[in-house]
Design a protein around this motif. Structure first.
Motif, PDB file in Angstrom:
ATOM      1  N   GLY A   1       4.432 -48.472  14.885  1.00  0.00           N
ATOM      2  CA  GLY A   1       4.297 -49.380  16.021  1.00  0.00           C
ATOM      3  C   GLY A   1       4.159 -48.659  17.338  1.00  0.00           C
ATOM      4  O   GLY A   1       4.571 -49.169  18.380  1.00  0.00           O
ATOM      5  N   ASP A   2       3.535 -47.477  17.310  1.00  0.00           N
ATOM      6  CA  ASP A   2       3.377 -46.692  18.533  1.00  0.00           C
ATOM      7  C   ASP A   2       1.959 -46.730  19.084  1.00  0.00           C
ATOM      8  O   ASP A   2       1.651 -46.056  20.065  1.00  0.00           O
ATOM      9  CB  ASP A   2       3.806 -45.238  18.294  1.00  0.00           C
TER      10      ASP A   2
ATOM     11  N   LYS B   1       5.936 -54.185  19.836  1.00  0.00           N
ATOM     12  CA  LYS B   1       5.310 -52.872  19.782  1.00  0.00           C
ATOM     13  C   LYS B   1       3.806 -53.055  19.657  1.00  0.00           C
ATOM     14  O   LYS B   1       3.314 -54.181  19.548  1.00  0.00           O
ATOM     15  CB  LYS B   1       5.818 -52.080  18.564  1.00  0.00           C
TER      16      LYS B   1
END
Length: 192
Positions: A11-12, A36
């Motif tokens: 989720g970056d 995210k």
């Protein structure tokens, strides 16, 4: 419920979370996201996430980012779809954003369907779709069969550069004779 993080999602916005999403959707009826940016960057099939049952995606303000690489196979792509097995089921999608950053070659006549659904009951609440690419044809919602479709507090911005694509396609080709399809749209904006 299941979270894609339990299957390795970061989720970056950088790492590819496609496999984690696939596993969570395959195993559960409710997918809970965090606030995210989930990058969905690869697929081995033209249907990225096949939906075989009831499904709710609770986005909690998450963003799903679709980069160029998801479309590199030069064929039509279905992101969320129960096309192979028309379902008498329910689908609910709420509180997340989809950003498509796909530029395809206009000489290829293929489409990108974000939601391709054959469920009896389909609900979209607080869903935003933003097409930032120049894909030949991005389609926000395609309904192949439904008794009830509800779109509430959504924003779809699909200002693509290609010759096809749209906000909502109601095909209804597998609807039993005599069935009525109810469509409710409230507090929503479409830019096309």
């Amino acid at each position: 419920y299941l979270k894609p993080e339990w299957f390795g999602a970061k989720g970056d916005g950088v790492h590819d979370d496609q496999s984690a999403f696939y596993q969570a959707i395959e195993l559960g009826k409710k997918l809970v996201l965090e606030k995210k940016t989930y990058r969905i960057a690869s697929t081995s099939s033209w249907i990225v996430f096949p939906l075989k049952q009831d499904l709710e995606i609770d986005g909690n303000g998450a963003t799903i980012l679709l980069p160029q690489s998801i479309y590199d196979n030069q064929r039509s792509v279905l992101l969320f779809s129960d096309k192979e097995e028309p379902q008498k089921s329910r689908k609910k999608f709420h509180d997340f954003n989809i950003i498509a950053e796909v530029d395809n070659d206009p000489k290829y006549d293929y489409n990108f369907y974000l939601f391709n659904l054959y469920s009896e009951n389909v609900i979209f609440e607080n869903v935003s779709i933003n097409n930032k690419g120049k894909t030949n044809g991005l389609n926000c919602i395609t309904i192949g069969y439904a008794k009830n479709l509800s779109i509430d507090n959504c924003h779809f911005d699909n200002q693509h550069q290609g010759k096809r694509g749209g906000i909502m396609w109601m095909m209804l080709k597998d609807k039993p004779e005599g069935d009525i399809t109810n469509v409710t749209i409230k507090n929503s904006s479409f830019v096309h």
